[in-house]
Design a protein around this motif. Structure first.
Motif, short mmCIF file in Angstrom:
data_model
loop_
_atom_site.label_atom_id
_atom_site.label_comp_id
_atom_site.label_asym_id
_atom_site.label_seq_id
_atom_site.Cartn_x
_atom_site.Cartn_y
_atom_site.Cartn_z
N MET A 1 0.70 -1.01 -30.18
CA MET A 1 0.20 0.26 -29.65
C MET A 1 -1.29 0.39 -29.91
O MET A 1 -1.78 0.09 -31.00
CB MET A 1 0.98 1.39 -30.33
CG MET A 1 0.88 2.74 -29.66
SD MET A 1 1.59 2.78 -28.02
CE MET A 1 3.32 2.39 -28.40
N ASN A 2 -2.00 0.81 -28.92
CA ASN A 2 -3.43 1.02 -29.06
C ASN A 2 -3.71 2.07 -30.13
O ASN A 2 -3.20 3.19 -30.06
CB ASN A 2 -3.95 1.49 -27.69
CG ASN A 2 -5.42 1.89 -27.73
OD1 ASN A 2 -6.12 1.59 -28.70
ND2 ASN A 2 -5.85 2.57 -26.70
N THR A 5 -4.87 5.64 -29.01
CA THR A 5 -4.05 6.25 -27.98
C THR A 5 -4.41 7.74 -27.80
O THR A 5 -4.63 8.44 -28.78
CB THR A 5 -2.57 6.09 -28.33
OG1 THR A 5 -1.80 6.73 -27.33
CG2 THR A 5 -2.23 6.69 -29.67
N ALA A 132 -5.87 10.82 -21.01
CA ALA A 132 -6.21 9.39 -21.00
C ALA A 132 -7.55 9.13 -20.32
O ALA A 132 -7.99 7.98 -20.25
CB ALA A 132 -5.10 8.61 -20.30
N PRO B 6 -8.55 4.45 -21.64
CA PRO B 6 -7.78 3.22 -21.41
C PRO B 6 -8.03 2.58 -20.05
O PRO B 6 -7.54 1.49 -19.80
CB PRO B 6 -6.33 3.67 -21.53
CG PRO B 6 -6.33 5.13 -21.78
CD PRO B 6 -7.72 5.65 -21.78
N ASN B 19 -6.84 -1.64 -21.33
CA ASN B 19 -5.77 -2.14 -22.22
C ASN B 19 -4.77 -2.92 -21.38
O ASN B 19 -4.56 -2.61 -20.21
CB ASN B 19 -5.04 -0.96 -22.88
CG ASN B 19 -5.95 -0.14 -23.77
OD1 ASN B 19 -6.87 -0.68 -24.37
ND2 ASN B 19 -5.70 1.16 -23.83
N GLY B 133 -0.94 4.10 -23.91
CA GLY B 133 -0.12 4.11 -25.12
C GLY B 133 0.95 5.18 -25.14
O GLY B 133 1.43 5.59 -26.18
N TYR B 134 1.35 5.65 -23.94
CA TYR B 134 2.37 6.70 -23.86
C TYR B 134 3.79 6.13 -23.99
O TYR B 134 4.75 6.91 -23.95
CB TYR B 134 2.24 7.48 -22.56
CG TYR B 134 0.96 8.28 -22.43
CD1 TYR B 134 0.32 8.78 -23.55
CD2 TYR B 134 0.40 8.55 -21.18
CE1 TYR B 134 -0.86 9.52 -23.44
CE2 TYR B 134 -0.77 9.30 -21.06
CZ TYR B 134 -1.39 9.78 -22.20
OH TYR B 134 -2.53 10.52 -22.07
#
Lengths: 364, 364
Positions: A1-2, A5, A132, B6, B19, B133-134
């Protein structure tokens, strides 16, 4: 996982946003009956003429939806060219109210179907996109129209068909919101009216994605009963995922459970150990006066929760009437084919956490 | 805008992901006729029995869709509990094939409607979710069934209605993909079959969101013609937004324009200065043999591009047959009501950039 996030995931289907997502403007357009209801004075536009100047019910709904979107954009001082993406849907087959409505505004468009929960889905995906950085401004909207919905799902109006007391009345209404990563701008330039009060504004801080819940009910004239288990599931998971109790919210709103579904939801949540009665309201019960408007169990439709959100919930949140609200639009996933073939009516509910941001907490 | 976004936004409606988003597995399930077509041997499952063991066409489609999803999960060595969100839709009114299909798997569910472009919408939102990253794993799927679509949009089969040569044949098929932020794991544990070859795997690196394009065409038996302008608009914007030319892609696939729509698309893009003919194919022309299978202009439906993607495009990309592919599912946004009321048939197309990742370029 980033590690960077934009949201922190919690539980199996919830997230809280690490980047700000503001509701910078919202607008509502409704029909005559809704304008005569308890929230009548709060809607931006009440159209006395049910056709909205169009030749068909479907076109009427599309026009109403576009009008709500145009009003929301105008309040934010934006034009369609400023919007990176639209998330919209409605109740009609192949979501044509949106295809011939908002989709025609030339904005990159993602069509959704979540039945009457669609504004929850729209706000969820819009908020995820803003957090995001996928767009500075995102437009979220849904609509329903009493006559297009009756035509789609029920009986020709001229039959004078009797409706049981568990039936709801599809709201003629549309609600639209603009979500942004930056704060709403106070009334500059003039003529704009962003969602900001002397006390503050509104942020989407988290969500719980709905799951399909099917208790096997088959009565399409008791959709509140069909959807209540889904609302219960989503609210329960929201409490568990965020380690919250009803005390953590100042208000919880479901979309359109109506009087029958509301009672079932309260009972189901009590079985799970939660009593939300003192803070719980249903948009379908707020929009009509059941005593005088002959709407039986209450209002329903994609436009019910969306227009109540834009006309009442968001402005009150901006004022600080509530600090934290759980908004839970509810949908019944049926078609007339699935109903006629004897299928059950599964439900789904998407929860969005809306919070008041006071002036002093605002960070530009 | 968050500096750690991202994705990098380009142009008015495109983004490239910063990503990684891997297609870790994919699966396809089709009917007998599709199994007899040119790609017959490539599908994971060909069901000879058009009812898929169910009592109605709609249930048949739901079962087929669930089977494709279960196969994709199995290949990735995952269970429904491992999937954070599902993005799925279909052609039926109120997307009931998905509500009674994948939505029943207990995974948090967002229902979509983009007509036959839905797999493009599903992959776009899935990729955006993974990149942000969801969710570690996201399931994307769509389906269509010849008989449920004929029932929904056209004529009772028993009429023996004549179809013009511009008409397409709705594919009985479903395609499902699992997207993840980490590389597909080579066949460990055994019995899994992730989308990885000796040469590499597949990454979604960007997208261009579709806009509704309406040239005013009204012939529902020439949907290729109705959708070609939308495909042209999205492909053209993809080139402009990313500053690319057709030379930057090894292949471009549209969803289901068929022979008629393909010709129109090529002409429209030539007018804009782009000749894509040498690298361009249409999934609707790949899935059936027009000479022998009586499918006229070609295959169509949400399941057309989705099953061709899963059976052919993604596996060839993993092998390195192509390095960079533009996948452009196309949708016609009509309902039988909008058609019967004389409305035009607007189109939409969502483009997804798929790239081969060679073994040596892979970073764990």
């Amino acid at each position: 996982m980033n590690p960077q996030t934009p949201a922190r995931l919690t539980g199996s289907a919830s997230m809280s946003f690490q980047n700000p997502v503001y509701v910078v403007s919202c607008a509502s357009v409704v029909g005559k009956k809704e304008g005569e209801g308890p929230l009548g004075s709060k809607f931006d536009l009440v159209c006395e003429e049910p056709m909205f100047g169009e030749a068909t019910w479907e076109a009427a709904e599309s026009t109403m939806q576009k009008e709500a979107a145009a009003l929301a954009l105008g309040k934010a001082g934006l034009t369609p060219g400023d919007i990176r993406m639209t998330f919209a849907g409605d109740l009609l087959a192949q979501t044509t109210a949106s295809s011939f409505g908002i989709a025609g505004m030339g904005i990159p468009f993602y069509g959704l179907f979540g039945a009457c929960s669609t504004i929850g889905e729209s706000l969820s995906l819009g908020a995820m996109s803003v957090a995001a950085g996928y767009g500075e401004h995102i437009l979220c909207a849904t609509s329903s129209h009493f006559a297009s919905a009756e035509k789609e799902f029920r009986f020709p109006l001229a039959y004078g068909n009797q409706r049981p007391l568990s039936a709801t009345w599809t709201v003629t209404g549309s609600g639209a919101c603009v979500l942004s990563g930056t704060l709403p701008v106070p009334k500059i330039p003039e003529k704009t009216d962003p969602l900001i009060s002397a006390e503050g504004c509104v942020q989407i801080t988290g969500l719980t994605t709905g799951k399909l819940i099917d208790f096997g009910l088959k009565d399409s004239l008791n959709m509140g009963g069909c959807m209540a288990p889904a609302a219960c599931d989503t609210i329960y998971r929201n409490f568990c995922d965020f380690d919250r109790t009803p005390d953590d919210y100042d208000a919880i709103f479901t979309g359109d459970l109506g009087a029958v579904g509301k009672r079932i939801l309260l009972d189901l949540l009590k079985e799970k150990g939660y009593d939300i009665e003192s803070i719980y309201q249903d948009c379908g019960l707020l929009i009509f006066d059941g005593e005088t408007q002959d709407t039986h169990s209450g209002g329903s439709g994609c436009g019910c929760s969306a227009s109540v959100l834009a006309a009442y919930i968001l402005p009150e949140l901006a004022k600080g009437t509530w600090k934290k609200v759980l908004f839970v639009p509810t949908g019944a996933l049926l078609s007339k084919t699935s109903f006629n073939e004897g299928d059950s009516i599964p439900g789904i509910a998407h929860a969005v956490v809306l919070e008041h941001v006071s002036k002093k907490d605002q960070k530009q």
